[in-house]
Design an enzyme around this catalytic site. Sequence first.
Site, PDB file in Angstrom:
ATOM      1  N   SER A 187      33.595  40.264  34.603  1.00 52.69           N
ATOM      2  CA  SER A 187      34.699  40.115  33.650  1.00 52.69           C
ATOM      3  C   SER A 187      34.797  38.699  33.089  1.00 52.69           C
ATOM      4  O   SER A 187      34.974  38.513  31.875  1.00 52.69           O
ATOM      5  CB  SER A 187      36.029  40.510  34.296  1.00 52.69           C
ATOM      6  OG  SER A 187      36.279  39.727  35.440  1.00 52.69           O
ATOM      7  N   HIS A 220      33.385  46.408  40.367  1.00 50.91           N
ATOM      8  CA  HIS A 220      34.179  45.199  40.124  1.00 50.91           C
ATOM      9  C   HIS A 220      35.609  45.472  40.603  1.00 50.91           C
ATOM     10  O   HIS A 220      35.797  46.000  41.695  1.00 50.91           O
ATOM     11  CB  HIS A 220      34.109  44.848  38.640  1.00 50.91           C
ATOM     12  CG  HIS A 220      34.343  43.401  38.330  1.00 50.91           C
ATOM     13  ND1 HIS A 220      34.648  42.466  39.298  1.00 50.91           N
ATOM     14  CD2 HIS A 220      34.344  42.727  37.154  1.00 50.91           C
ATOM     15  CE1 HIS A 220      34.797  41.285  38.732  1.00 50.91           C
ATOM     16  NE2 HIS A 220      34.620  41.410  37.431  1.00 50.91           N
ATOM     17  N   HIS A 255      28.944  40.772  47.747  1.00 53.82           N
ATOM     18  CA  HIS A 255      29.336  39.817  46.703  1.00 53.82           C
ATOM     19  C   HIS A 255      28.079  39.104  46.236  1.00 53.82           C
ATOM     20  O   HIS A 255      27.214  38.767  47.047  1.00 53.82           O
ATOM     21  CB  HIS A 255      30.353  38.809  47.252  1.00 53.82           C
ATOM     22  CG  HIS A 255      31.059  38.021  46.197  1.00 53.82           C
ATOM     23  ND1 HIS A 255      30.478  36.964  45.554  1.00 53.82           N
ATOM     24  CD2 HIS A 255      32.309  38.150  45.663  1.00 53.82           C
ATOM     25  CE1 HIS A 255      31.339  36.459  44.680  1.00 53.82           C
ATOM     26  NE2 HIS A 255      32.451  37.166  44.725  1.00 53.82           N
ATOM     27  N   ARG A 268      39.246  34.917  50.369  1.00 55.73           N
ATOM     28  CA  ARG A 268      40.423  35.592  49.812  1.00 55.73           C
ATOM     29  C   ARG A 268      40.785  36.809  50.658  1.00 55.73           C
ATOM     30  O   ARG A 268      41.956  37.111  50.874  1.00 55.73           O
ATOM     31  CB  ARG A 268      40.162  35.994  48.359  1.00 55.73           C
ATOM     32  CG  ARG A 268      39.901  34.822  47.423  1.00 55.73           C
ATOM     33  CD  ARG A 268      39.445  35.312  46.051  1.00 55.73           C
ATOM     34  NE  ARG A 268      38.199  36.073  46.147  1.00 55.73           N
ATOM     35  CZ  ARG A 268      37.631  36.718  45.132  1.00 55.73           C
ATOM     36  NH1 ARG A 268      38.193  36.696  43.935  1.00 55.73           N
ATOM     37  NH2 ARG A 268      36.497  37.366  45.293  1.00 55.73           N
ATOM     38  N   ASP A 282      38.580  42.680  47.011  1.00 58.60           N
ATOM     39  CA  ASP A 282      38.951  44.034  46.597  1.00 58.60           C
ATOM     40  C   ASP A 282      38.996  45.019  47.755  1.00 58.60           C
ATOM     41  O   ASP A 282      39.526  46.122  47.611  1.00 58.60           O
ATOM     42  CB  ASP A 282      37.983  44.542  45.525  1.00 58.60           C
ATOM     43  CG  ASP A 282      38.208  43.865  44.183  1.00 58.60           C
ATOM     44  OD1 ASP A 282      39.356  43.489  43.913  1.00 58.60           O
ATOM     45  OD2 ASP A 282      37.240  43.715  43.421  1.00 58.60           O
TER      46      ASP A 282
END
Length: 237
Positions: free
Chosen positions: A56, A86, A121, A130, A176
């Site tokens: 993105s 994503h 990743h 994160r 995610d």
Amino acid sequence: MNLIAKLPAITATIYRNTYHGGKGLRAVDVNKDWAANFCHMLGFDDPNDHEGGNVSAHTSHLVGSALSDPYLCIGAAINGLAGPLHARANQEIGDNYTEEQLKDFIWKTLKSGKVVPGYGHAVLRKTDPRYTCLREFAQKHMPNDPLLKLVADVYKVVPPILTELGKVKNPWPNADAHNGVLLQHFGLTELDYYTVFIGISRSLGVLAQMVWSRALGLPIERPKSISTDMLMKQYAK
């Protein structure tokens, strides 16, 4: 700058219109910051820069390098976010399982040619920091949430399977794999909105970088071209 300022009101209005019949729309509160205003306009009142190396963020750079309008750039970026490799990965959640059933499901998913959403990743080679922050927050504020147990069990099961598969450089979770569970817990249960939710937060980074791109006069991006002749020579070896 105008786009950054308008996005909370635009996306909150979409949310209220789509899921709440247009009821409960709120005005901007000048005493709240950007993020707090977004939550307030969504209808949630509890207290509560991205690099260019992902789909993105890079899409916004690519489209922006042609000096396209920033509104077109952020639209293209969010279309990139919508893919299951994503940001849409955080929509793939569920419950009611045993550990063996979970392992079987993971193997069936991989053998069918699909990936495990939220794992792996392109840059990181360890657990996404994160993810760790989200996990610590969840353990503190929602320790009994059943979906939190699912996330913990997936974290225990998936990395060894991906390592055994032997094709994955990074078997560890990214953000995610966890953020969808937090959104569910705090009441944002409409899965189709998650891409929008992540898109608005990402807009701050990608649009700020667009300012720098234009200030520095960076050139248009062009992909590398490979001819059929080049491919034949490469694989003839």
